[in-house]
Scaffold this motif. Structure first.
Motif, mmCIF file in Angstrom:
data_model
loop_
_atom_site.group_PDB
_atom_site.id
_atom_site.type_symbol
_atom_site.label_atom_id
_atom_site.label_comp_id
_atom_site.label_asym_id
_atom_site.label_seq_id
_atom_site.Cartn_x
_atom_site.Cartn_y
_atom_site.Cartn_z
ATOM 1 N N SER A 144 -9.011 -28.053 -7.120
ATOM 2 C CA SER A 144 -8.304 -27.467 -8.254
ATOM 3 C C SER A 144 -7.415 -26.352 -7.733
ATOM 4 C CB SER A 144 -9.315 -26.919 -9.262
ATOM 5 O OG SER A 144 -9.979 -25.795 -8.708
ATOM 6 N N ASP A 145 -6.489 -25.900 -8.565
ATOM 7 C CA ASP A 145 -5.631 -24.782 -8.175
ATOM 8 C C ASP A 145 -6.461 -23.533 -7.909
ATOM 9 O OD1 ASP A 145 -3.360 -26.330 -8.325
ATOM 10 O OD2 ASP A 145 -2.899 -25.754 -10.388
ATOM 11 N N LEU A 146 -7.532 -23.364 -8.678
ATOM 12 C CA LEU A 146 -8.430 -22.219 -8.494
ATOM 13 C C LEU A 146 -9.084 -22.281 -7.111
ATOM 14 C CD1 LEU A 146 -9.921 -19.746 -9.710
ATOM 15 C CD2 LEU A 146 -11.632 -21.348 -10.544
ATOM 16 N N ASP A 147 -9.586 -23.457 -6.728
ATOM 17 C CA ASP A 147 -10.213 -23.610 -5.421
ATOM 18 C C ASP A 147 -9.204 -23.394 -4.297
ATOM 19 O OD1 ASP A 147 -12.641 -24.120 -6.603
ATOM 20 O OD2 ASP A 147 -12.514 -26.297 -6.383
ATOM 21 N N THR A 148 -7.984 -23.867 -4.499
ATOM 22 C CA THR A 148 -6.931 -23.675 -3.502
ATOM 23 C C THR A 148 -6.637 -22.184 -3.323
ATOM 24 O OG1 THR A 148 -5.974 -25.807 -4.094
ATOM 25 C CG2 THR A 148 -4.565 -24.297 -2.871
ATOM 26 N N ILE A 151 -9.513 -20.624 -1.308
ATOM 27 C CA ILE A 151 -9.368 -20.956 0.113
ATOM 28 C C ILE A 151 -8.233 -20.139 0.731
ATOM 29 C CG2 ILE A 151 -8.630 -22.790 1.708
ATOM 30 C CD1 ILE A 151 -10.340 -24.719 0.033
ATOM 31 N N GLY A 152 -7.146 -19.997 0.009
ATOM 32 C CA GLY A 152 -6.025 -19.185 0.496
ATOM 33 C C GLY A 152 -6.416 -17.743 0.752
ATOM 34 N N MET A 153 -7.211 -17.173 -0.152
ATOM 35 C CA MET A 153 -7.637 -15.778 0.026
ATOM 36 C C MET A 153 -8.611 -15.660 1.203
ATOM 37 S SD MET A 153 -7.914 -14.248 -3.819
ATOM 38 C CE MET A 153 -7.949 -12.549 -3.284
ATOM 39 N N LEU A 154 -9.509 -16.615 1.348
ATOM 40 C CA LEU A 154 -10.463 -16.561 2.456
ATOM 41 C C LEU A 154 -9.759 -16.707 3.805
ATOM 42 C CD1 LEU A 154 -13.432 -18.629 0.976
ATOM 43 C CD2 LEU A 154 -13.380 -16.168 1.387
ATOM 44 N N THR A 155 -8.755 -17.584 3.869
ATOM 45 C CA THR A 155 -8.021 -17.735 5.130
ATOM 46 C C THR A 155 -7.180 -16.486 5.408
ATOM 47 O OG1 THR A 155 -6.257 -18.975 4.025
ATOM 48 C CG2 THR A 155 -7.983 -20.255 5.121
ATOM 49 N N GLU A 163 -14.223 -23.068 7.523
ATOM 50 C CA GLU A 163 -15.179 -22.064 7.044
ATOM 51 C C GLU A 163 -14.967 -21.779 5.565
ATOM 52 O OE1 GLU A 163 -15.902 -19.298 11.003
ATOM 53 O OE2 GLU A 163 -14.061 -19.005 9.837
ATOM 54 N N ALA A 164 -13.702 -21.661 5.164
ATOM 55 C CA ALA A 164 -13.386 -21.385 3.756
ATOM 56 C C ALA A 164 -13.862 -22.523 2.861
ATOM 57 C CB ALA A 164 -11.888 -21.148 3.583
ATOM 58 N N GLN A 165 -13.646 -23.755 3.283
ATOM 59 C CA GLN A 165 -14.087 -24.897 2.473
ATOM 60 C C GLN A 165 -15.603 -24.970 2.392
ATOM 61 O OE1 GLN A 165 -12.005 -28.410 3.989
ATOM 62 N NE2 GLN A 165 -11.017 -28.456 1.995
ATOM 63 N N THR A 166 -16.281 -24.668 3.483
ATOM 64 C CA THR A 166 -17.741 -24.681 3.481
ATOM 65 C C THR A 166 -18.272 -23.622 2.532
ATOM 66 O OG1 THR A 166 -17.711 -25.419 5.781
ATOM 67 C CG2 THR A 166 -19.789 -24.546 4.947
ATOM 68 N N ALA A 167 -17.679 -22.430 2.575
ATOM 69 C CA ALA A 167 -18.089 -21.355 1.673
ATOM 70 C C ALA A 167 -17.797 -21.735 0.222
ATOM 71 C CB ALA A 167 -17.380 -20.060 2.037
ATOM 72 N N LEU A 168 -16.678 -22.398 -0.017
ATOM 73 C CA LEU A 168 -16.314 -22.832 -1.361
ATOM 74 C C LEU A 168 -17.336 -23.821 -1.904
ATOM 75 C CD1 LEU A 168 -14.083 -22.714 -3.574
ATOM 76 C CD2 LEU A 168 -13.092 -24.719 -2.495
ATOM 77 N N MET A 185 -18.261 -14.595 -4.371
ATOM 78 C CA MET A 185 -19.391 -15.511 -4.200
ATOM 79 C C MET A 185 -19.250 -16.288 -2.888
ATOM 80 S SD MET A 185 -19.826 -16.888 -8.088
ATOM 81 C CE MET A 185 -21.513 -17.455 -8.022
ATOM 82 N N ALA A 186 -18.034 -16.664 -2.537
ATOM 83 C CA ALA A 186 -17.817 -17.386 -1.281
ATOM 84 C C ALA A 186 -18.113 -16.485 -0.094
ATOM 85 C CB ALA A 186 -16.383 -17.899 -1.211
ATOM 86 N N LEU A 187 -17.761 -15.223 -0.191
ATOM 87 C CA LEU A 187 -18.029 -14.279 0.896
ATOM 88 C C LEU A 187 -19.527 -14.093 1.119
ATOM 89 C CD1 LEU A 187 -15.248 -11.614 0.274
ATOM 90 C CD2 LEU A 187 -15.425 -13.189 2.203
#
Length: 191
Positions: A144-148, A151-155, A163-168, A185-187
């Motif tokens: 989703s745009d939210l998930d994207t 991931i953008g913020m984590l990268t 790593e970002a996708q795994t955390a997501l 929550m991902a962090l």
């Protein structure tokens, strides 16, 4: 030619694993996620392989699934993308994230891979657009745009795409639908 290599890990080298098969140590170059998943020497491993035959070398590339190998083989069909760059792409991006980027025309995702500029990224997306999905590979899990955004913020914080996708994926499905909360929550996954 050599479809699968299965045996005991003799040693680990930078980006490669030496697998003992019938008393012979075979060097298999692997993406980062495969390398990280292999424990210490002595562990038994099975890799789906691609053999590259050149005038001066035979080089074996190994993957954890047939799907990963098929995507690698598609990547190296793109003019200007060799085996090393294909391996770098699969070391930086997960298979699902790469497919999403191609299917959604998001070439900027590929520019996160070291050595890939805007033009090469656009070329990869253009050439693979009609090849991904119709060749028997599993369906893409759309982000989703939210998930994207998460991931953008984590990268942006320095985590790799994988790593970002795994955390997501570790975020509960009933989590609030705002970016800041989901990033927090991902962090927590990395703690």
């Amino acid at each position: 030619m050599i479809e699968i290599v299965s045996g005991q890990v003799a040693s680990l080298a930078r980006g490669a694993v030496i697998v003992m098969v019938g008393g012979v140590g075979i060097r298999v170059n692997v993406p980062k996620n495969v390398f990280d998943s292999i424990g210490a020497p002595g562990q038994t491993v099975m890799l789906y392989t691609h053999l590259q035959v050149r005038e001066d070398a035979l080089t074996l590339y190994g993957f954890s699934s047939e799907d990963d190998r098929a995507l690698f083989e598609l990547l190296i069909t793109v003019n200007g993308v060799g085996a090393k760059m294909g391996l770098a792409i699969l070391s930086t991006l997960s298979v699902d994230h790469l497919r999403n980027a191609v299917l959604r025309d998001e070439a900027q995702v590929l520019t996160r891979v070291p050595g890939i500029g805007k033009k090469t990224a656009e070329k990869i997306v253009f050439e693979l657009k009609n090849k991904i999905g119709g060749d028997g590979m599993s369906a893409v899990v759309a982000l989703s745009d939210l998930d994207t955004d998460v991931i953008g913020m984590l990268t942006a914080l320095g985590y790799s795409i994988v790593e970002a996708q795994t955390a997501l994926q570790a975020i509960p499905r009933d989590a609030p639908a705002d970016v800041e909360t989901r990033v927090k929550m991902a962090l927590q996954y990395f703690v």
